[in-house]
Scaffold this motif. Structure first.
Motif, mmCIF file in Angstrom:
data_model
loop_
_atom_site.group_PDB
_atom_site.id
_atom_site.type_symbol
_atom_site.label_atom_id
_atom_site.label_comp_id
_atom_site.label_asym_id
_atom_site.label_seq_id
_atom_site.Cartn_x
_atom_site.Cartn_y
_atom_site.Cartn_z
ATOM 1 N N LEU A 75 43.874 83.077 58.321
ATOM 2 C CA LEU A 75 42.557 82.511 58.623
ATOM 3 C C LEU A 75 42.661 81.559 59.814
ATOM 4 C CD1 LEU A 75 39.554 82.125 58.130
ATOM 5 C CD2 LEU A 75 40.140 80.488 56.306
ATOM 6 N N ASP A 76 43.659 80.700 59.810
ATOM 7 C CA ASP A 76 43.843 79.784 60.946
ATOM 8 C C ASP A 76 44.120 80.541 62.239
ATOM 9 O OD1 ASP A 76 43.355 77.433 59.575
ATOM 10 O OD2 ASP A 76 45.478 77.023 59.171
ATOM 11 N N TYR A 77 44.897 81.613 62.156
ATOM 12 C CA TYR A 77 45.187 82.423 63.339
ATOM 13 C C TYR A 77 43.890 83.015 63.906
ATOM 14 C CZ TYR A 77 47.137 86.050 66.338
ATOM 15 O OH TYR A 77 47.436 86.856 67.407
ATOM 16 N N ALA A 78 43.044 83.544 63.037
ATOM 17 C CA ALA A 78 41.773 84.114 63.489
ATOM 18 C C ALA A 78 40.890 83.027 64.092
ATOM 19 C CB ALA A 78 41.061 84.810 62.328
ATOM 20 N N ARG A 79 40.845 81.849 63.477
ATOM 21 C CA ARG A 79 40.059 80.734 64.018
ATOM 22 C C ARG A 79 40.567 80.333 65.399
ATOM 23 N NH1 ARG A 79 40.704 77.152 58.583
ATOM 24 N NH2 ARG A 79 38.710 77.593 57.555
ATOM 25 N N GLU A 80 41.879 80.184 65.520
ATOM 26 C CA GLU A 80 42.465 79.772 66.798
ATOM 27 C C GLU A 80 42.267 80.833 67.871
ATOM 28 O OE1 GLU A 80 43.531 76.827 67.687
ATOM 29 O OE2 GLU A 80 43.055 76.130 65.668
ATOM 30 N N THR A 81 42.265 82.086 67.471
ATOM 31 C CA THR A 81 42.005 83.161 68.427
ATOM 32 C C THR A 81 40.584 83.047 68.967
ATOM 33 O OG1 THR A 81 43.630 84.612 67.378
ATOM 34 C CG2 THR A 81 41.939 85.670 68.732
ATOM 35 N N ALA A 82 39.626 82.755 68.095
ATOM 36 C CA ALA A 82 38.230 82.567 68.542
ATOM 37 C C ALA A 82 38.161 81.430 69.560
ATOM 38 C CB ALA A 82 37.318 82.287 67.350
ATOM 39 N N ARG A 83 38.842 80.330 69.270
ATOM 40 C CA ARG A 83 38.833 79.195 70.201
ATOM 41 C C ARG A 83 39.494 79.575 71.530
ATOM 42 N NH1 ARG A 83 40.222 77.059 65.331
ATOM 43 N NH2 ARG A 83 38.701 75.672 64.386
ATOM 44 N N SER B 186 29.039 79.317 66.889
ATOM 45 C CA SER B 186 28.142 78.694 65.923
ATOM 46 C C SER B 186 28.060 79.532 64.650
ATOM 47 C CB SER B 186 26.746 78.521 66.533
ATOM 48 O OG SER B 186 25.871 77.928 65.611
ATOM 49 N N HIS B 187 27.957 80.837 64.802
ATOM 50 C CA HIS B 187 27.894 81.732 63.647
ATOM 51 C C HIS B 187 29.152 81.586 62.791
ATOM 52 C CE1 HIS B 187 26.957 85.238 61.239
ATOM 53 N NE2 HIS B 187 28.137 85.749 61.552
ATOM 54 N N LEU B 188 30.327 81.568 63.416
ATOM 55 C CA LEU B 188 31.559 81.425 62.652
ATOM 56 C C LEU B 188 31.582 80.113 61.875
ATOM 57 C CD1 LEU B 188 34.187 82.811 65.193
ATOM 58 C CD2 LEU B 188 33.346 83.910 63.092
ATOM 59 N N SER C 84 37.782 87.734 62.389
ATOM 60 C CA SER C 84 38.473 88.739 63.203
ATOM 61 C C SER C 84 37.486 89.714 63.835
ATOM 62 C CB SER C 84 39.494 89.489 62.347
ATOM 63 O OG SER C 84 40.476 88.590 61.880
ATOM 64 N N ARG C 85 36.470 90.124 63.060
ATOM 65 C CA ARG C 85 35.454 91.041 63.607
ATOM 66 C C ARG C 85 34.718 90.388 64.768
ATOM 67 N NH1 ARG C 85 30.331 91.532 61.523
ATOM 68 N NH2 ARG C 85 31.042 90.570 59.606
ATOM 69 N N HIS C 86 34.355 89.131 64.600
ATOM 70 C CA HIS C 86 33.643 88.450 65.678
ATOM 71 C C HIS C 86 34.543 88.104 66.853
ATOM 72 C CE1 HIS C 86 29.860 88.683 63.775
ATOM 73 N NE2 HIS C 86 30.231 87.967 62.716
ATOM 74 N N ASN C 87 35.852 88.046 66.635
ATOM 75 C CA ASN C 87 36.763 87.901 67.777
ATOM 76 C C ASN C 87 36.650 89.108 68.702
ATOM 77 O OD1 ASN C 87 37.739 85.373 67.165
ATOM 78 N ND2 ASN C 87 39.543 86.126 66.090
#
Length: 171
Positions: free
Chosen positions: A21-29, A58-60, A152-155
């Motif tokens: 989860l943190d990896y996906a969050r950091e990828t978005a950033r 914002s959605h995430l 991940s989908r939104h990434n």
């Protein structure tokens, strides 16, 4: 900010889930790094006028609020989600156009840090206070897996939007 890695420091289930989860969050950033304020607000897909980098971040943020605070903990909706309707199902994406991307990213980071700490106090088998649409109560494990999938989908969407607004690819 956490280090961006998909390799957990330990191999227990919780650590693996939170690491992903943190990896996906950091990828978005990371996909937002260096984008101009103007480009962060552009919606380059003609049939998706809310699909902006600001809107996606914002959605995430608000999806996590919904699944952790509203569904899992049983709290009330807050923020732009309270304005959702059939005509405007994603107000968090629409209202984000007026919020600078650095602020959206900071709010998302603060919330991620808060949720990481909050979730550490709950067993993965703990069930959500609110039922999903079919009447079942999912467990925390499902909520985390759902957030990994959603982020991940939104990434992928962030990849597309970023390439279309300024040509940057990768990350």
């Amino acid at each position: 900010m956490t280090q961006r890695t998909d390799t957990p420091p330990a191999w227990d289930e919780r650590t693996q889930l939170i690491t992903f989860l943190d990896y996906a969050r950091e990828t978005a950033r990371a996909k937002c790094e260096g984008v101009s304020a103007e480009d962060a607000r552009k919606a380059p897909l003609p049939d998706s006028p809310l699909m902006t980098m600001c809107g996606l971040i914002s959605h995430l943020r608000w999806v996590e609020h919904y699944w952790i605070q509203v569904m899992f903990l049983g709290e009330e909706l807050a923020g732009p989600l309270t304005e959702a309707s059939d005509d405007d199902p994603d107000p968090e994406m629409r209202t984000a156009i007026d919020i600078p991307l650095p602020r959206l990213l900071a709010e998302y980071q603060d919330q991620s840090d808060r949720y990481r700490h909050l979730l550490s106090g709950h067993d993965l088998d703990a069930t959500a206070e609110r039922a999903i649409s079919d009447g079942r109560h999912v467990d925390l494990r499902w909520v985390i897996l759902h957030l990994i999938e959603e982020t991940s989908r939104h990434n992928g969407h962030l990849d597309i939007v970023r390439e279309l607004v300024d040509g940057r690819t990768g990350v």
